[in-house]
Write a protein that holds these residues in place. Sequence first.
Motif, mmCIF file in Angstrom:
data_model
loop_
_atom_site.group_PDB
_atom_site.id
_atom_site.type_symbol
_atom_site.label_atom_id
_atom_site.label_comp_id
_atom_site.label_asym_id
_atom_site.label_seq_id
_atom_site.Cartn_x
_atom_site.Cartn_y
_atom_site.Cartn_z
ATOM 1 N N THR A 75 44.035 40.552 45.263
ATOM 2 C CA THR A 75 44.268 41.449 44.840
ATOM 3 C C THR A 75 44.937 42.501 45.708
ATOM 4 O O THR A 75 44.570 42.090 46.827
ATOM 5 C CB THR A 75 43.050 42.767 44.693
ATOM 6 O OG1 THR A 75 41.925 42.093 45.236
ATOM 7 C CG2 THR A 75 42.263 41.852 42.728
ATOM 8 N N SER B 269 49.188 48.396 46.594
ATOM 9 C CA SER B 269 51.021 49.056 45.780
ATOM 10 C C SER B 269 51.211 50.043 46.163
ATOM 11 O O SER B 269 50.473 51.233 45.703
ATOM 12 C CB SER B 269 51.887 49.004 43.794
ATOM 13 O OG SER B 269 52.502 49.277 43.777
ATOM 14 N N GLY C 126 44.609 50.349 34.280
ATOM 15 C CA GLY C 126 46.121 49.418 34.625
ATOM 16 C C GLY C 126 46.578 48.997 33.308
ATOM 17 O O GLY C 126 46.304 48.972 31.578
ATOM 18 N N PHE D 105 47.898 38.585 34.808
ATOM 19 C CA PHE D 105 47.948 40.230 36.321
ATOM 20 C C PHE D 105 47.862 41.434 35.694
ATOM 21 O O PHE D 105 48.297 41.685 34.560
ATOM 22 C CB PHE D 105 49.766 39.382 35.871
ATOM 23 C CG PHE D 105 50.158 40.767 37.430
ATOM 24 C CD1 PHE D 105 50.202 40.816 39.167
ATOM 25 C CD2 PHE D 105 50.652 42.207 36.873
ATOM 26 C CE1 PHE D 105 50.588 41.848 39.428
ATOM 27 C CE2 PHE D 105 51.646 43.468 37.084
ATOM 28 C CZ PHE D 105 51.371 42.959 39.083
ATOM 29 N N ASN D 106 47.034 41.931 36.750
ATOM 30 C CA ASN D 106 46.758 43.223 36.468
ATOM 31 C C ASN D 106 47.754 44.126 36.879
ATOM 32 O O ASN D 106 47.589 43.987 38.312
ATOM 33 C CB ASN D 106 45.231 43.538 36.861
ATOM 34 C CG ASN D 106 44.367 42.454 35.013
ATOM 35 O OD1 ASN D 106 45.691 42.503 34.145
ATOM 36 N ND2 ASN D 106 43.397 42.396 35.791
ATOM 37 N N GLY D 107 48.492 45.510 36.582
ATOM 38 C CA GLY D 107 48.630 45.813 36.920
ATOM 39 C C GLY D 107 48.700 47.346 37.462
ATOM 40 O O GLY D 107 48.316 48.266 35.652
ATOM 41 N N ARG E 38 48.024 52.448 43.768
ATOM 42 C CA ARG E 38 47.933 51.775 43.019
ATOM 43 C C ARG E 38 47.166 49.843 43.499
ATOM 44 O O ARG E 38 47.212 49.543 44.565
ATOM 45 C CB ARG E 38 49.179 51.445 41.812
ATOM 46 C CG ARG E 38 49.651 52.762 41.915
ATOM 47 C CD ARG E 38 50.609 52.656 40.493
ATOM 48 N NE ARG E 38 51.559 53.681 40.210
ATOM 49 C CZ ARG E 38 51.629 54.840 41.305
ATOM 50 N NH1 ARG E 38 52.748 54.267 41.950
ATOM 51 N NH2 ARG E 38 52.431 55.654 39.730
ATOM 52 N N ASN F 181 46.949 45.856 42.571
ATOM 53 C CA ASN F 181 47.156 45.230 41.765
ATOM 54 C C ASN F 181 46.633 43.908 41.637
ATOM 55 O O ASN F 181 45.806 43.296 42.922
ATOM 56 C CB ASN F 181 48.820 44.792 41.999
ATOM 57 C CG ASN F 181 49.796 45.571 41.565
ATOM 58 O OD1 ASN F 181 49.846 46.739 40.841
ATOM 59 N ND2 ASN F 181 50.920 45.845 42.045
ATOM 60 N N GLU F 182 46.960 42.825 40.298
ATOM 61 C CA GLU F 182 45.741 41.496 40.397
ATOM 62 C C GLU F 182 47.010 40.917 40.366
ATOM 63 O O GLU F 182 46.903 40.450 38.805
ATOM 64 C CB GLU F 182 44.523 42.286 40.458
ATOM 65 C CG GLU F 182 43.362 40.915 39.741
ATOM 66 C CD GLU F 182 42.948 41.222 39.105
ATOM 67 O OE1 GLU F 182 41.115 41.986 38.798
ATOM 68 O OE2 GLU F 182 42.671 40.846 37.860
#
Length: 226
Positions: free
Chosen positions: A40, A43, A175, A198-200, A214, A216-217
């Motif tokens: 993680t 952003s 997200g 992908f997790n945004g 934010r 992200n992952e």
Amino acid sequence: MNRFVVARSFVLVALLCVAMGARAQKQRFRFGVHIDPTLTWFSLDNNRFLNVGAPVGLSTGVEFEVFFAPRYSFAMGVSYDLRGGNLRYRESGYSLRTSYSGTKEVPAGTFVGTRASFIRLPIGVKMRAIEIGYWTLFATAGLTLHYNVTQSATVPDLGLESESLKGMYKTMSMGYMLRLGTEYSLGGSSAIVAGLGFNGGISPAYDAGLGYIRMNELHLHLGFVF
């Protein structure tokens, strides 16, 4: 948001998943469990802060599917996520709110390593390709809600080690998720699942004092479908 309400919601959703999974043989449901190693990072929308690295985390939980067509289903579930993000403050004038040591001013150049746990509620659409032998390719896309449970920070310059934070992470954030993977059939409805996802972040997850930060992952999805 009251953490007791969040915890109670977690238990209720988990019990619902188990109940629906137990009825999977009679209805168009599938039930599974997963454990996902994650990376993680933050952003940023400004240059006052700098993201540093991508801490390793873990997501584990249950998932269930409701089919609305032969190869299409709604994918839902609940998971408990251990995540983190690191920032270097490029300017002074910002502070860190802690639970027991009050508000700490953060000098320019300070490294702040944060860790947090979340309850994640995903909902999306899962699409499968035609099965080839024992293998089936799939893609999942959807939205996620994240409820913060705990948050802490390690700041060597301020002498803080795993210090509990107060309100730095947002209580709730939203997200989106994208995942590609494959299922290996073990017979019947049982299968081993592996994929890359992908997790945004859509909404801000962390409050450093300026801008939208934010999270992200990137994750390796490993699971078993019953």
